[in-house]
Design a protein around this motif. Structure first.
Motif, PDB file in Angstrom:
ATOM      1  N   CYS A 236      -6.225   7.671  10.696  1.00  0.00           N
ATOM      2  CA  CYS A 236      -7.491   7.278  10.071  1.00  0.00           C
ATOM      3  C   CYS A 236      -8.559   7.072  11.142  1.00  0.00           C
ATOM      4  CB  CYS A 236      -7.315   5.972   9.301  1.00  0.00           C
ATOM      5  SG  CYS A 236      -5.956   5.972   8.120  1.00  0.00           S
TER       6      CYS A 236
ATOM      7  N   ASN B 229       0.834  -1.203   0.000  1.00  0.00           N
ATOM      8  CA  ASN B 229       0.000   0.000   0.000  1.00  0.00           C
ATOM      9  C   ASN B 229       0.868   1.252   0.000  1.00  0.00           C
ATOM     10  OD1 ASN B 229      -2.788   1.434   0.837  1.00  0.00           O
ATOM     11  ND2 ASN B 229      -1.151   2.236   2.117  1.00  0.00           N
TER      12      ASN B 229
ATOM     13  N   LYS C   6      -7.322   7.854   1.139  1.00  0.00           N
ATOM     14  CA  LYS C   6      -6.287   6.820   1.121  1.00  0.00           C
ATOM     15  C   LYS C   6      -5.543   6.799   2.455  1.00  0.00           C
ATOM     16  CE  LYS C   6      -5.621   7.098  -3.883  1.00  0.00           C
ATOM     17  NZ  LYS C   6      -4.674   7.387  -4.992  1.00  0.00           N
ATOM     18  N   ASN C   7      -4.810   5.699   2.666  1.00  0.00           N
ATOM     19  CA  ASN C   7      -4.119   5.493   3.943  1.00  0.00           C
ATOM     20  C   ASN C   7      -2.625   5.297   3.718  1.00  0.00           C
ATOM     21  OD1 ASN C   7      -6.792   5.267   4.994  1.00  0.00           O
ATOM     22  ND2 ASN C   7      -6.796   3.100   4.468  1.00  0.00           N
ATOM     23  N   TYR C   8      -1.849   5.664   4.735  1.00  0.00           N
ATOM     24  CA  TYR C   8      -0.408   5.428   4.732  1.00  0.00           C
ATOM     25  C   TYR C   8      -0.060   4.832   6.092  1.00  0.00           C
ATOM     26  CZ  TYR C   8       4.536   6.344   3.638  1.00  0.00           C
ATOM     27  OH  TYR C   8       5.886   6.218   3.362  1.00  0.00           O
TER      28      TYR C   8
ATOM     29  N   GLN D 214       2.506   2.033  -3.285  1.00  0.00           N
ATOM     30  CA  GLN D 214       1.567   2.609  -4.245  1.00  0.00           C
ATOM     31  C   GLN D 214       1.373   4.108  -3.988  1.00  0.00           C
ATOM     32  OE1 GLN D 214      -1.833   0.066  -3.643  1.00  0.00           O
ATOM     33  NE2 GLN D 214      -1.191  -1.402  -5.217  1.00  0.00           N
ATOM     34  N   ILE D 215       1.251   4.464  -2.701  1.00  0.00           N
ATOM     35  CA  ILE D 215       1.108   5.880  -2.332  1.00  0.00           C
ATOM     36  C   ILE D 215       2.354   6.656  -2.733  1.00  0.00           C
ATOM     37  CG2 ILE D 215       0.917   7.489  -0.390  1.00  0.00           C
ATOM     38  CD1 ILE D 215      -1.701   6.045  -1.009  1.00  0.00           C
TER      39      ILE D 215
END
Length: 278
Positions: free
Chosen positions: A99, A26, A106-108, A29-30
């Protein structure tokens, strides 16, 4: 009995490994999307250039809600390493806001209070500064909005008293940063009429938020493997790796309040100890 235990241990290890790979994928991708948007060229800040870049939005938020621009800038400097942390660089998240269950963006992921804590990803830094204001507009911080918007010392002390940070030196860190870089020059006074109008606006929004505060401001509960969730009776069982600090932060409560709830006189906790967390 040993064989099933070994299989169970392997299962837990594999599950943890799969989760970690998922979070790493993930984040890549970010980071890839961020690199593309920035043509693989990021602005490298020092503290002075960071201040110059974001003083405008800090002043806008101050004039709208009354949070001293000096406080917002100082928090950004401390939380993001003057805009150079991975969280600020790739996620445009300058204040470490996590979050929540109503977060649709979106999340990191990065290790913080727990392994692979979930943080918000913003489209740009300006959105992060605005969300910082929204984060403060809730009941626990409401008394701060009665202060003058150029009273950075009272804001610094008030944030600590309201449980924003558990570090007892947090007010000093803010005040020292503000005075070292003369951030108070961006704070502005207001007339009594302006203050009343601002307070009416802010407290209307705070009151509207109150029914949804738990959803809007409580980080997603992603306890480490083996952790027992908070129970219906408001208790939590201490597991390996827990500290009073990360338990307090996880359940959005100050260390002092956590100790008061549990009649504790020290910060010491032990494995299996049952704590009241609400």
């Amino acid at each position: 009995m040993k064989i099933p235990y070994i299989y169970f241990a392997l299962f837990v290890l594999l599950a943890s490994s799969c989760s970690t790979r998922k979070y790493v994928k993930n984040n890549k991708q970010i980071e890839k999307a961020s690199n593309k948007a920035n043509n693989n060229t990021y602005k490298s800040y020092n503290t002075l250039s960071y201040i110059d870049e974001f003083k405008g939005v800090a002043v806008e938020e101050m004039n709208a809600y009354g949070i001293p621009a000096s406080i917002t800038l100082a928090q950004g400097i401390l939380e993001s390493g003057s805009g150079n942390s991975d969280l600020a660089k790739y996620a445009n998240n300058h204040f470490g806001i996590k979050c929540t269950s109503d977060w649709k963006g979106k999340n990191y992921f990065r290790d913080d209070d727990q392994k692979n804590d979930c943080f918000r990803v913003y489209k740009d830094a300006r959105e992060s500064f605005k969300d910082h204001s929204a984060f403060l507009k809730r009941k626990r911080y409401s008394a701060l909005f009665e202060l003058d918007k150029n009273d950075y010392k009272s804001w610094a002390l008030g944030l600590k008293q309201a449980g924003y940070a558990t570090n007892p030196k947090y007010p000093d860190l803010l005040i020292n940063t503000i005075e070292k870089y003369q951030l108070y020059q961006y704070d502005q006074s207001e007339t009594e009429k302006q203050k009343i109008a601002r307070e009416d606006k802010v407290f209307t929004e705070i009151n509207q938020n109150i029914p949804q505060e738990k959803v809007k401001f409580t980080p997603v509960d992603t306890p480490p493997p083996g952790a027992k969730p908070i129970l219906a009776d408001g208790t939590y069982t201490v597991i390996k790796g827990d500290t009073l600090y990360n338990i307090a932060k996880r359940f959005n409560i100050s260390i002092d309040d956590l100790k008061t709830l549990n009649n504790m006189t020290t910060d010491a906790i032990k494995l299996g100890q049952v704590l009241k967390v609400k």
